[in-house]
Scaffold this motif. Sequence first.
Motif, short mmCIF file in Angstrom:
data_model
loop_
_atom_site.label_atom_id
_atom_site.label_comp_id
_atom_site.label_asym_id
_atom_site.label_seq_id
_atom_site.Cartn_x
_atom_site.Cartn_y
_atom_site.Cartn_z
N ILE A 153 0.84 -1.21 0.00
CA ILE A 153 0.00 0.00 0.00
C ILE A 153 0.87 1.25 0.00
N THR A 154 1.92 1.24 0.80
CA THR A 154 2.83 2.40 0.86
C THR A 154 3.50 2.64 -0.48
N CYS A 155 3.95 1.57 -1.12
CA CYS A 155 4.58 1.70 -2.44
C CYS A 155 3.60 2.24 -3.47
N THR A 156 2.35 1.81 -3.38
CA THR A 156 1.32 2.28 -4.32
C THR A 156 1.10 3.78 -4.15
N ILE A 157 1.04 4.24 -2.89
CA ILE A 157 0.84 5.67 -2.62
C ILE A 157 2.02 6.50 -3.10
N LEU A 158 3.23 5.93 -2.98
CA LEU A 158 4.44 6.68 -3.33
C LEU A 158 4.77 6.66 -4.82
N LEU A 159 4.08 5.81 -5.59
CA LEU A 159 4.39 5.70 -7.02
C LEU A 159 4.39 7.05 -7.75
N PRO A 160 3.38 7.91 -7.53
CA PRO A 160 3.41 9.21 -8.24
C PRO A 160 4.65 10.03 -7.91
N VAL A 161 5.19 9.86 -6.70
CA VAL A 161 6.38 10.62 -6.31
C VAL A 161 7.62 10.11 -7.03
N PHE A 203 7.76 8.28 -9.62
CA PHE A 203 7.58 8.25 -11.08
C PHE A 203 8.29 9.42 -11.76
N PHE A 204 8.41 10.54 -11.05
CA PHE A 204 9.06 11.72 -11.64
C PHE A 204 10.58 11.63 -11.60
N TYR A 205 11.11 10.61 -10.92
CA TYR A 205 12.57 10.43 -10.85
C TYR A 205 12.90 8.97 -11.18
N PRO A 206 12.61 8.55 -12.40
CA PRO A 206 12.78 7.13 -12.75
C PRO A 206 14.23 6.66 -12.67
N ASP A 215 16.13 6.39 -10.20
CA ASP A 215 16.95 7.16 -9.26
C ASP A 215 17.00 6.41 -7.94
N VAL A 216 18.20 6.01 -7.51
CA VAL A 216 18.34 5.20 -6.31
C VAL A 216 17.95 5.96 -5.04
N THR A 217 17.93 7.30 -5.10
CA THR A 217 17.52 8.06 -3.91
C THR A 217 16.03 7.92 -3.64
N ASN A 218 15.27 7.38 -4.59
CA ASN A 218 13.86 7.07 -4.32
C ASN A 218 13.73 6.10 -3.15
N LEU A 219 14.74 5.25 -2.98
CA LEU A 219 14.70 4.26 -1.91
C LEU A 219 14.79 4.92 -0.53
N ILE A 220 15.43 6.08 -0.45
CA ILE A 220 15.48 6.80 0.82
C ILE A 220 14.09 7.30 1.18
N VAL A 221 13.38 7.82 0.17
CA VAL A 221 12.01 8.29 0.39
C VAL A 221 11.12 7.13 0.83
N ALA A 222 11.21 6.02 0.11
CA ALA A 222 10.37 4.85 0.43
C ALA A 222 10.67 4.33 1.83
N SER A 223 11.95 4.33 2.21
CA SER A 223 12.33 3.78 3.51
C SER A 223 11.75 4.58 4.67
N ARG A 224 11.58 5.87 4.49
CA ARG A 224 11.05 6.71 5.57
C ARG A 224 9.64 6.30 5.97
N GLY A 278 7.00 -4.06 -7.20
CA GLY A 278 7.98 -4.33 -8.24
C GLY A 278 8.23 -3.13 -9.13
N PHE A 279 7.14 -2.44 -9.51
CA PHE A 279 7.29 -1.27 -10.38
C PHE A 279 8.02 -0.15 -9.64
N GLY A 280 7.66 0.04 -8.35
CA GLY A 280 8.33 1.05 -7.55
C GLY A 280 9.80 0.74 -7.37
#
Length: 275
Positions: free
Chosen positions: A44-52, A54-57, A59-68, A135-137
Amino acid sequence: MASSYSYPELFLAGFIFTLPFLYEKSNVFRYYLKFFLYYSYVLITCTILLPVVFFYPRDVTNLIVASRFCRFASHIVGIEWELRGLEHWDNEQCYIVISNHQSSLDILGMFEMWPRMKRCTVVAKRPLMFTGAFGFGAWLSGLVFIDRLKTDKARQLMKEATDRVIREKTKLWIFPEGARYNNGIIHSFKKGAFYLAIDAQIPIMPVVFSQYYFLDNETKTFEPGKVIITTLPPIPTKGMTRNDLETLSEMARQQMIEVFNESSKDLVKQKKIAI
């Protein structure tokens, strides 16, 4: 007087009332419920964060955002993490990170570490890429998905990932055991991570998860527990050749086994003191 409740409603109410009893009395129920809640929360969290992300495809720093956000799943399933050796991380240095692999719960420990690791991606099995929003995230966040049955393609993807690690000063996390084991042993390592480190002259960064004493897949036991994650000093590969591969692999594994045993014993002592 006719009842105002239908049979499905009565059944649902009865089921809800029995949930606390089942959770308290049944190891099996508790085991499956915790994994269900863990996977559901992360999905559910990954689904909510997908739009965020998505703008930085890619990009490994997306994992920092997801981890929070995803790290709160640890509280849901009752796992406490203790991080040791964080002083060994250098955000200006690229590494091939290797760690033992005990369970899908390992990702929760990695969520705790990503804010400190900063730019770090992971090598994962290709089927995970097809697990919906997760998986997509993960793909959008730069994870490297490989099919181990297609050896040549896997090697090419790993080589490209290593080139990116050097170019962007990131870290590449690999599980050299190749499979999950939660039996109190660090198994023999596959050599891929060490080939990459030697060929690129990148240091190996060993990371050790202590034993998941609270988890038993055979008896379906999943109790609250604590895990110590220890980052060891990086092992330089400067000047090494492929002739040093076995030596490097065994050196890293022996260091990890020693820390694994020590940190697991520390948890046993802490548990006895708490009791």
